[in-house]
Motif scaffolding. Structure first.
Motif, short mmCIF file in Angstrom:
data_model
loop_
_atom_site.label_atom_id
_atom_site.label_comp_id
_atom_site.label_asym_id
_atom_site.label_seq_id
_atom_site.Cartn_x
_atom_site.Cartn_y
_atom_site.Cartn_z
N ASP A 30 39.82 22.79 51.58
CA ASP A 30 40.03 22.52 50.24
C ASP A 30 41.04 22.53 49.31
O ASP A 30 40.60 22.47 48.13
N LEU A 31 41.94 23.49 49.73
CA LEU A 31 43.13 23.95 48.41
C LEU A 31 43.53 23.18 47.98
O LEU A 31 44.41 23.89 47.74
N VAL A 32 42.77 22.58 46.79
CA VAL A 32 43.84 21.70 46.06
C VAL A 32 44.00 22.94 44.45
O VAL A 32 42.74 23.99 44.41
N PHE A 33 44.24 23.30 44.14
CA PHE A 33 44.48 23.42 42.86
C PHE A 33 43.35 24.25 42.15
O PHE A 33 43.28 25.11 41.31
N SER A 34 42.58 23.08 41.68
CA SER A 34 41.20 22.69 40.55
C SER A 34 40.45 23.63 41.66
O SER A 34 38.98 24.34 41.10
N ASN A 35 40.47 24.16 43.01
CA ASN A 35 39.70 24.85 43.55
C ASN A 35 40.11 26.39 43.94
O ASN A 35 39.06 27.03 44.37
N ILE A 36 41.27 26.55 42.90
CA ILE A 36 41.72 28.08 42.88
C ILE A 36 41.72 28.91 41.54
O ILE A 36 42.72 28.25 40.62
N ILE A 37 40.34 29.37 40.72
CA ILE A 37 40.84 30.15 39.93
C ILE A 37 41.36 30.93 39.66
O ILE A 37 40.84 32.68 40.92
N CYS A 38 42.60 31.36 38.80
CA CYS A 38 43.15 32.51 38.71
C CYS A 38 42.45 33.58 37.55
O CYS A 38 42.68 33.06 36.22
N SER A 39 42.30 35.03 37.31
CA SER A 39 42.62 35.62 36.43
C SER A 39 42.94 37.00 36.78
O SER A 39 42.35 37.86 38.25
N HIS A 40 43.66 37.54 35.92
CA HIS A 40 43.99 39.69 36.10
C HIS A 40 44.40 39.83 37.26
O HIS A 40 43.85 40.53 38.06
N GLN A 41 45.11 39.14 37.66
CA GLN A 41 45.45 39.10 39.09
C GLN A 41 45.20 39.23 40.19
O GLN A 41 44.75 39.26 41.48
N LYS A 42 43.67 37.93 40.14
CA LYS A 42 42.75 37.96 41.06
C LYS A 42 42.78 36.15 41.05
O LYS A 42 42.86 35.90 40.33
N CYS A 43 42.50 35.77 42.86
CA CYS A 43 42.12 34.18 42.82
C CYS A 43 40.61 34.40 43.25
O CYS A 43 40.96 35.36 44.34
N ILE A 44 39.61 33.35 42.82
CA ILE A 44 38.77 32.89 43.65
C ILE A 44 38.82 31.48 43.71
O ILE A 44 39.23 30.84 43.36
N PHE A 45 38.43 31.54 45.19
CA PHE A 45 38.21 30.19 46.04
C PHE A 45 36.77 29.60 45.89
O PHE A 45 35.33 30.22 45.65
N ILE A 46 36.72 28.30 44.73
CA ILE A 46 35.31 27.44 44.68
C ILE A 46 35.48 26.05 45.85
O ILE A 46 36.25 25.84 46.76
N ASP A 47 33.94 25.55 45.74
CA ASP A 47 33.91 24.35 46.46
C ASP A 47 34.03 24.40 48.03
O ASP A 47 35.46 24.03 48.13
N TRP A 48 33.38 24.83 48.44
CA TRP A 48 33.25 25.46 50.02
C TRP A 48 32.74 24.75 51.11
O TRP A 48 32.01 24.93 52.13
#
Length: 304
Positions: free
Chosen positions: A187-205
């Motif tokens: 479910d990789l919509v952008f709202s499930n991808i959080i980015c900061s400081h050249q790091k990506c976190i995937f949420i909602d699994w």
């Protein structure tokens, strides 16, 4: 939306932090409600729905298992706790700092996104709640057929939709003799991808499963309307990062199937809630807007 402490009285104490100073409702989906406590403790409450094909217990189990199996990986939010008792299901994690990925930021984060996705696709655990993406589309199609039979809708004919699905599925089966299976997000919509400081976190699994990694790529491209130039860069970097060649025919078919699944989902929102004027989605869309999105999806696939 900020609430007072009385709003959490019905939540089990075992899943709450020792002290609660602030409460804020965070926009969630149709299957859950997200409550931010103390500015950093995110509590996800799973909502019971009459969903025989994919019960909330399975969505909860998939997400909980992902936290347990992937907890030490950089793309996972920090897991805190879980709670399950009868119909009460909760997962607590730390708030993921950063901002939601967008098309504007995509070029700056493509390398990081590819590295993160590749790291996920090296994971090979399985879960009893795993599912097949074909089954999801088949269920949507069956419901679409059933509702079309009972009432006429200003949407493509069932036979045209079924034929498109069968043709693409048959083509894919012919090309899948050597496909790779991995853990995918689903479910990789952008709202499930959080980015900061050249790091990506995937949420909602909730929709993670064991499947073809091209599903994640196709879903990412189609459901976020990624432009061709950015898509080519994404695919090239992913192939290079994983030392493989991506069959453009398979990717194209998966993109068709992801777009079909999306168009069917929008259609079903129209059909399910046609007599209810309230909004029924995390997207905050009306029935008319759902219908327009469904038509756009079918039109893009040349299904009329």
């Amino acid at each position: 939306m900020t609430l007072d402490l009385n709003s959490i009285q019905g939540i089990p104490k075992d899943i709450l932090p020792d002290k609660v100073d602030s409460i804020q409702i965070i926009k969630g989906g149709m299957n859950n409600q997200n409550i931010l406590l103390n500015g950093s403790y995110l509590l996800k409450a799973y909502i019971q729905r009459d969903e025989k094909n994919d019960p909330v217990q399975l969505r909860y189990l998939r997400e909980k298992t992902a936290f347990v199996k992937l907890t030490n990986l950089k793309f996972m939010p920090n897991f805190l706790n879980s709670y399950e008792k009868e119909n009460e299901l909760y997962i607590a994690r730390m708030w993921a700092e950063g901002r939601i990925l967008s098309l504007t930021d995509l070029d700056n984060y493509t390398d990081t996104l590819v590295t993160t996705l590749s790291s996920l696709h090296r994971q090979h655990y399985t879960c009893e709640a795993d599912y097949n993406y074909f089954d999801v589309i088949t269920r949507y199609l069956q419901e679409y057929r059933h509702r079309f039979r009972n009432q006429k809708w200003n949407l493509p004919d069932v036979m045209a939709v079924s034929s498109f699905y069968d043709q693409n599925k048959d083509k894919l089966v012919e090309l899948e003799k050597s496909r790779l299976l991995t853990r995918i997000h689903g479910d990789l919509v952008f709202s499930n991808i959080i980015c900061s400081h050249q790091k990506c976190i995937f949420i909602d699994w909730e929709y993670t499963t064991y499947g073809d990694p091209l599903i994640d790529l196709a879903y990412l491209i189609t459901q976020n309307s990624i432009a061709k130039k950015s898509e080519r860069k994404l695919i090239r970097l992913y192939a290079h990062h994983n030392f493989l060649e991506i069959d453009p025919r398979r990717l194209s078919i998966y993109k068709n199937l992801m777009n079909l699944m999306s168009a069917l989902w929008y259609s079903l929102q129209v059909m399910r809630f046609s007599n209810n004027k309230l909004t029924h989605s995390e997207l905050n869309l009306s029935g008319t807007q759902f219908e327009e999105l469904a038509k756009q999806g079918f039109s893009q696939l040349k299904i009329h």
